[in-house]
Design a protein around this motif. Sequence first.
Motif, PDB file in Angstrom:
ATOM      1  N   SER A  56      42.485  27.820  41.400  1.00  0.00           N
ATOM      2  CA  SER A  56      41.421  26.672  41.198  1.00  0.00           C
ATOM      3  C   SER A  56      40.505  27.078  39.721  1.00  0.00           C
ATOM      4  O   SER A  56      39.824  26.203  39.591  1.00  0.00           O
ATOM      5  CB  SER A  56      40.721  26.724  42.302  1.00  0.00           C
ATOM      6  N   CYS A  57      40.365  28.247  39.570  1.00  0.00           N
ATOM      7  CA  CYS A  57      39.587  28.711  38.229  1.00  0.00           C
ATOM      8  C   CYS A  57      40.399  28.396  37.176  1.00  0.00           C
ATOM      9  O   CYS A  57      39.559  28.344  35.849  1.00  0.00           O
ATOM     10  CB  CYS A  57      39.046  30.163  38.445  1.00  0.00           C
ATOM     11  N   GLY A  58      41.420  28.109  37.099  1.00  0.00           N
ATOM     12  CA  GLY A  58      42.255  27.713  35.662  1.00  0.00           C
ATOM     13  C   GLY A  58      42.868  28.760  35.153  1.00  0.00           C
ATOM     14  O   GLY A  58      43.772  28.666  34.007  1.00  0.00           O
ATOM     15  N   ARG A  59      43.018  29.891  35.704  1.00  0.00           N
ATOM     16  CA  ARG A  59      43.521  31.174  35.296  1.00  0.00           C
ATOM     17  C   ARG A  59      45.008  31.531  36.157  1.00  0.00           C
ATOM     18  O   ARG A  59      44.777  31.067  37.086  1.00  0.00           O
ATOM     19  CB  ARG A  59      42.602  32.259  35.115  1.00  0.00           C
ATOM     20  N   GLU A  60      45.437  32.282  35.805  1.00  0.00           N
ATOM     21  CA  GLU A  60      46.884  32.971  36.261  1.00  0.00           C
ATOM     22  C   GLU A  60      46.278  33.780  37.620  1.00  0.00           C
ATOM     23  O   GLU A  60      45.144  34.211  37.598  1.00  0.00           O
ATOM     24  CB  GLU A  60      47.592  33.760  35.526  1.00  0.00           C
ATOM     25  N   LEU A  61      47.043  33.593  38.636  1.00  0.00           N
ATOM     26  CA  LEU A  61      46.330  34.422  39.893  1.00  0.00           C
ATOM     27  C   LEU A  61      46.289  35.708  39.876  1.00  0.00           C
ATOM     28  O   LEU A  61      47.315  36.233  38.977  1.00  0.00           O
ATOM     29  CB  LEU A  61      47.585  34.105  41.008  1.00  0.00           C
ATOM     30  N   CYS A  62      45.476  36.326  40.188  1.00  0.00           N
ATOM     31  CA  CYS A  62      45.164  37.653  40.238  1.00  0.00           C
ATOM     32  C   CYS A  62      46.090  38.637  40.754  1.00  0.00           C
ATOM     33  O   CYS A  62      46.231  39.873  40.168  1.00  0.00           O
ATOM     34  CB  CYS A  62      43.658  38.127  40.961  1.00  0.00           C
ATOM     35  N   CYS A  63      46.566  38.279  41.943  1.00  0.00           N
ATOM     36  CA  CYS A  63      47.671  39.127  42.626  1.00  0.00           C
ATOM     37  C   CYS A  63      48.814  39.021  41.573  1.00  0.00           C
ATOM     38  O   CYS A  63      49.819  40.066  41.805  1.00  0.00           O
ATOM     39  CB  CYS A  63      48.116  38.605  43.780  1.00  0.00           C
ATOM     40  N   SER A  64      49.144  38.214  40.632  1.00  0.00           N
ATOM     41  CA  SER A  64      50.366  38.026  39.867  1.00  0.00           C
ATOM     42  C   SER A  64      50.100  38.726  38.437  1.00  0.00           C
ATOM     43  O   SER A  64      51.086  39.037  37.565  1.00  0.00           O
ATOM     44  CB  SER A  64      50.748  36.785  39.577  1.00  0.00           C
ATOM     45  N   THR A  65      48.876  39.237  38.146  1.00  0.00           N
ATOM     46  CA  THR A  65      48.458  39.681  36.633  1.00  0.00           C
ATOM     47  C   THR A  65      47.978  40.929  36.741  1.00  0.00           C
ATOM     48  O   THR A  65      48.544  42.035  36.015  1.00  0.00           O
ATOM     49  CB  THR A  65      47.562  38.599  35.996  1.00  0.00           C
ATOM     50  N   TRP A  66      47.043  41.259  37.708  1.00  0.00           N
ATOM     51  CA  TRP A  66      46.459  42.737  37.303  1.00  0.00           C
ATOM     52  C   TRP A  66      46.102  43.074  38.927  1.00  0.00           C
ATOM     53  O   TRP A  66      46.185  44.547  39.165  1.00  0.00           O
ATOM     54  CB  TRP A  66      45.215  42.548  36.706  1.00  0.00           C
ATOM     55  N   LEU A  67      45.868  42.565  39.618  1.00  0.00           N
ATOM     56  CA  LEU A  67      45.492  42.838  41.052  1.00  0.00           C
ATOM     57  C   LEU A  67      46.766  43.549  42.124  1.00  0.00           C
ATOM     58  O   LEU A  67      47.589  42.890  42.096  1.00  0.00           O
ATOM     59  CB  LEU A  67      44.986  41.941  41.979  1.00  0.00           C
ATOM     60  N   SER A  68      46.664  44.852  42.258  1.00  0.00           N
ATOM     61  CA  SER A  68      47.598  45.478  43.103  1.00  0.00           C
ATOM     62  C   SER A  68      47.167  45.890  44.451  1.00  0.00           C
ATOM     63  O   SER A  68      47.961  46.097  45.317  1.00  0.00           O
ATOM     64  CB  SER A  68      48.138  46.767  42.350  1.00  0.00           C
ATOM     65  N   ASP A  69      45.791  46.180  44.809  1.00  0.00           N
ATOM     66  CA  ASP A  69      45.424  46.661  46.003  1.00  0.00           C
ATOM     67  C   ASP A  69      44.756  45.386  46.559  1.00  0.00           C
ATOM     68  O   ASP A  69      43.827  44.805  46.155  1.00  0.00           O
ATOM     69  CB  ASP A  69      44.497  47.591  45.619  1.00  0.00           C
ATOM     70  N   PHE A  70      45.159  44.907  47.713  1.00  0.00           N
ATOM     71  CA  PHE A  70      44.875  43.900  48.577  1.00  0.00           C
ATOM     72  C   PHE A  70      43.770  44.338  49.745  1.00  0.00           C
ATOM     73  O   PHE A  70      44.151  45.006  50.585  1.00  0.00           O
ATOM     74  CB  PHE A  70      45.837  43.250  49.223  1.00  0.00           C
ATOM     75  N   LYS A  71      42.486  44.187  49.410  1.00  0.00           N
ATOM     76  CA  LYS A  71      41.554  44.495  50.488  1.00  0.00           C
ATOM     77  C   LYS A  71      41.263  43.073  51.513  1.00  0.00           C
ATOM     78  O   LYS A  71      41.526  42.116  51.166  1.00  0.00           O
ATOM     79  CB  LYS A  71      40.170  44.773  49.766  1.00  0.00           C
ATOM     80  N   SER A  72      40.813  43.408  52.522  1.00  0.00           N
ATOM     81  CA  SER A  72      40.664  42.775  53.623  1.00  0.00           C
ATOM     82  C   SER A  72      39.314  41.846  53.308  1.00  0.00           C
ATOM     83  O   SER A  72      38.316  42.146  52.729  1.00  0.00           O
ATOM     84  CB  SER A  72      40.210  43.160  55.126  1.00  0.00           C
ATOM     85  N   VAL A  73      39.338  40.521  53.705  1.00  0.00           N
ATOM     86  CA  VAL A  73      38.495  39.530  53.229  1.00  0.00           C
ATOM     87  C   VAL A  73      37.995  38.656  54.485  1.00  0.00           C
ATOM     88  O   VAL A  73      38.709  38.141  55.241  1.00  0.00           O
ATOM     89  CB  VAL A  73      38.946  38.346  51.936  1.00  0.00           C
ATOM     90  N   ASN A  74      36.741  38.599  54.642  1.00  0.00           N
ATOM     91  CA  ASN A  74      36.225  38.055  55.789  1.00  0.00           C
ATOM     92  C   ASN A  74      35.284  36.847  55.343  1.00  0.00           C
ATOM     93  O   ASN A  74      34.890  36.907  54.203  1.00  0.00           O
ATOM     94  CB  ASN A  74      35.330  39.009  56.701  1.00  0.00           C
ATOM     95  N   THR A  75      34.769  36.009  56.531  1.00  0.00           N
ATOM     96  CA  THR A  75      33.898  34.899  56.112  1.00  0.00           C
ATOM     97  C   THR A  75      32.630  35.492  55.864  1.00  0.00           C
ATOM     98  O   THR A  75      31.733  34.672  55.378  1.00  0.00           O
ATOM     99  CB  THR A  75      33.923  33.866  57.238  1.00  0.00           C
ATOM    100  N   THR A  76      32.380  36.680  56.298  1.00  0.00           N
ATOM    101  CA  THR A  76      30.703  36.966  56.024  1.00  0.00           C
ATOM    102  C   THR A  76      30.472  37.075  54.458  1.00  0.00           C
ATOM    103  O   THR A  76      29.422  36.986  54.119  1.00  0.00           O
ATOM    104  CB  THR A  76      30.704  38.315  56.714  1.00  0.00           C
TER     105      THR A  76
END
Length: 479
Positions: A214-234
């Motif tokens: 939605s930011c107009g860039r490629e997905l972070c998980c497909s370009t540079w992000l390799s570690d997936f941390k848990s994300v909460n609504t807090t």
Amino acid sequence: MACAGCGTGAEGKPSGCKSNGGCSSGGCNRLNVFDWLANIPLSDSLAPFDIIEVSFNNGSRKDFFRNVTKQFLDKGEMVTVEGVSGFDVGQVSLTGELVKLQMKKRRIEDTPEVKKVLRRASNEDLHRMGENKTREKEALIKARAIARSIGLEMKLAEVEIQADGRKATFFYTADDRVDFRELIKLYAGEFRVKVEMRQIGARQEAGKVGGIGSCGRELCCSTWLSDFKSVNTTAARYQNLSINQAKLSGQCGRLKCCLNYELDTYLDALKDFPEDADSIETINGVATLQKRDIFKNLMWYAYGDSNKQYPLTISRVKEIRQLNKQNIRPDDLKPVEVVAGKPKETDLGFADVVGQISLRSLEKTAQKRKHKDKEKQKHKQQQQGAKPAEQPAQQQKPKQQAQPQQQQQPKPKQPQQQGPGKPQGPKPQQQQPKQQQQQQQQGKPQGPKPQPKPQQQGGGGGQQQPQNRPPKPKQKQQK
């Protein structure tokens, strides 16, 4: 953005890429890593690290291999490495000391069990790998159909076939555990390969598929992000974001990973705000906290009966909180006036130093052209409407115009008879054409007139003149 010449050249190196495929932007390869230690020289006593990192399937999978060939391999070269009961072909993504940090990050130890690099990829290896890669799309479609026919609740995301075509890895996602013992037998009989099933998460699937966020860039998980941390609504609550699943979730259906990027900054800024100020008391009643604005250092309060919110500074909230501890209720909250309008932009002006044409002059010229075009169209329409009535007159004009031309042609001079007492005065030559024009205006059609006959000289010396020939001017009589 990828460079213009990323095609594979001689010996598997990228042609036209000065950094050998190692663009810092990550355009040449997914999950690309910039080797910032490449230009740092090593001491003479130290030998370069003999383990390299190799990426497969356009960077979606990476592994480490020991370079036993003692060849100097550049980043971006295609190499042939050991595979499962065969060989595989990949691209060198990292070399040197930075590989140690990557192995430590992934908790991989330097043991003799590390697979080896066989050789640089030859043309035959690359050709065979290209043939097997073309089978992956058809294999994915058939594999989904077979899994659906058995009734397994799983979703196949990607199929990766080894370069020699002896092994195929099926990546799938599922909510629960799946018994795919029968499925492996069907896949092995259909594709004639060794089958490996590997379960991945929804975020890993989005990273393999790729896309635009939605930011107009490629997905972070497909370009540079390799570690997936848990994300909460807090994390969204700390940042004063509306709890809307449609806006907070990414293409994988989970909460966006970027919600954690600025969370630490918000937590550091919230340390200056009082923690025990969820409600304060005044004479008008109890005001409850609605939100915190860390950019303006304001806290918004509202009474329970009304929806109006009052912005207070941090110092004012602390002051009211101390008064409430002494059982003192202040008369007013003393809110701060917040200007919602945008700041006025200063007009720097414009100096036409280049000689640019203003838009007003262009508009005027365009309007003049339009006005001229309209007048031309009206004139053409008027001419088309008057053509049928003027046709008979126009047909006679060339014939009438031919007569004066014939009259103006020079004639051979003839001796004239001179007699006394017969004066002849000169007559204007344009008298006859004026009479013809008057007849045309009155509507009397005229037929073609006979052309003047040439003069004939008889024995008696008589002369015959044409009818429409004007009389000659008077000449002096000879005495």
